[in-house]
Design an enzyme around this catalytic site. Sequence first.
Site, PDB file in Angstrom:
ATOM      1  N   MET A 118      15.388  20.312   0.566  1.00 58.32           N
ATOM      2  CA  MET A 118      15.895  20.535  -0.801  1.00 58.32           C
ATOM      3  C   MET A 118      17.355  20.120  -0.928  1.00 58.32           C
ATOM      4  O   MET A 118      18.151  20.766  -1.612  1.00 58.32           O
ATOM      5  CB  MET A 118      15.726  22.008  -1.185  1.00 58.32           C
ATOM      6  CG  MET A 118      14.278  22.477  -1.137  1.00 58.32           C
ATOM      7  SD  MET A 118      14.066  24.276  -1.243  1.00 58.32           S
ATOM      8  CE  MET A 118      14.509  24.785   0.434  1.00 58.32           C
ATOM      9  N   ASP A 178       3.014  26.589  -6.529  1.00 56.04           N
ATOM     10  CA  ASP A 178       4.318  26.165  -7.051  1.00 56.04           C
ATOM     11  C   ASP A 178       4.345  24.655  -7.218  1.00 56.04           C
ATOM     12  O   ASP A 178       3.354  23.962  -6.976  1.00 56.04           O
ATOM     13  CB  ASP A 178       5.455  26.662  -6.146  1.00 56.04           C
ATOM     14  CG  ASP A 178       5.271  26.226  -4.701  1.00 56.04           C
ATOM     15  OD1 ASP A 178       4.914  25.055  -4.469  1.00 56.04           O
ATOM     16  OD2 ASP A 178       5.486  27.059  -3.798  1.00 56.04           O
ATOM     17  N   LYS A 190       9.408  27.889  -9.872  1.00 61.71           N
ATOM     18  CA  LYS A 190      10.659  28.380 -10.451  1.00 61.71           C
ATOM     19  C   LYS A 190      11.412  27.239 -11.111  1.00 61.71           C
ATOM     20  O   LYS A 190      11.650  26.198 -10.501  1.00 61.71           O
ATOM     21  CB  LYS A 190      11.519  29.012  -9.358  1.00 61.71           C
ATOM     22  CG  LYS A 190      12.835  29.577  -9.871  1.00 61.71           C
ATOM     23  CD  LYS A 190      13.619  30.235  -8.742  1.00 61.71           C
ATOM     24  CE  LYS A 190      14.950  30.777  -9.250  1.00 61.71           C
ATOM     25  NZ  LYS A 190      15.727  31.413  -8.167  1.00 61.71           N
TER      26      LYS A 190
END
Length: 485
Positions: free
Chosen positions: A391, A257, A279
């Site tokens: 995050m 990722d 994503k």
Amino acid sequence: MDYLPVFLRLQHHTTVVVGGGSVALRKVGALRKAGANVTVVAPDLHPQLALQAARGELRHIAAAFSPAHLEDAVAVIAATDDAAANRAVSQAAQAHHVPVNVVDDPELSTFIFPAIIDRAPILVAVSSAGHAPVLARRIRAQIEALLPARLGALARFMGERRRALQRTLGAPARRRFWERVVSGPVASRVLAGDGPGAARAYARELLASQLSSGRSGDGLGPGPGEVYLIGAGPGDPDLLTLRALQLLQQADVILYDRLVSPQILECARRDAERIFVGKAPGEPGRQEHIHELLLRHALAGKRVARLKGGDPFVFGRGGEELEVLAAHDIPCTVVPGITAALGAAASALLPLTHRRLAHSVTLVNGHQGEGERATDWRFLADPRHTGVLYMGLGHLPEIVARLRSAGAAPAHPAALIAHATLPEQQIVRGTLADIVAQARARQLAAPALLIVGNVAAFDPAAMSLEPASEDFSAAHTPAAVGALA
């Protein structure tokens, strides 16, 4: 080639070490580990050698060296600090055709000690022919880092089954079978210390090989491959675990990722297929697609590395992937990584706990949806408790507002670490009153991690060196700690 590399069996054979000091102690240790019957010739002994002699673990002759001491010896080592004595040992040994090693003197030696990597029964020896022992040891260390600690267990596992397999499969089929064993789920289970799992994987491989041998040309191949859930750490490739490096070197397919740095991907096998599975914002169903890729490649017999930033089980959905793999009976190895909280804190020199400043720490997903409101912000508002929010950069104003509403003071220390452990790392320190403005002024970009609490203002140069008090007094209020920054 100056020397012929050989492995000498010494079990129950006499070897002689001349000298009783610290160098002799090291050589005796190596010989005893190989099972030799050791005789030490020296007027005086190192205390540890004297203890071994008293316990009957070696024979001690308290005298100066004599050629008669070489009777029945299969090898001799001269380890004294007397050049003349060492030369006499060498001459006597060569006259009696006994291999001799004079420590640090290749000219007087007929054999030398290599740098050894011991994964018994697997042994690797590295030699510079006496020219550069330090370089040989450096090479040994580099090779050793690539060899799993349980490699010897894998060799024993295979050896215990070798005779039975000779009666089961023909020579070409045996070779292909062992190649799959050493590079597939069987080896992974053994190296992980999972004996029962290794036995089950071996039985599956054997059954598949027997069926394949009995149906030549029917296309039936080996059983399913395997998956490695690997923690890539915070970004710096030097922080990868040895196990992660080993598995990246054997994976056929790598799913990664956006949190996995290009430097980490460079550590993978050159010909491995790389598939980006990051994503995009607002993209639905991405995790289901990752599950489908894991299953498709593993069921095709491939070794699949699912490479995740940080640790697979800390906000990495590794648990969900493990459930999917278990439902399809696909072997899986989990390799922990340095999670971002630890990597970022270390790179910013911020201890997550400290006896004077913080007694606990909580890792929190800073990007929480409407159904994920279980965080106790009152707990995080306590400056003596460290909060690490993953995050959270895109929701920084909201996070600050929640902490303030929960009782955190404007002077509550806060720190942002962006691109932790990488060359482009940025560290911003402040308080809840100004951290949002500072982040905007510095134009911080994700990935970034937020640390709140007293430790966010930690400055080792300003801290007292007196013993820590268990009493969190007014001296450790947010304002007091903030003054240290």
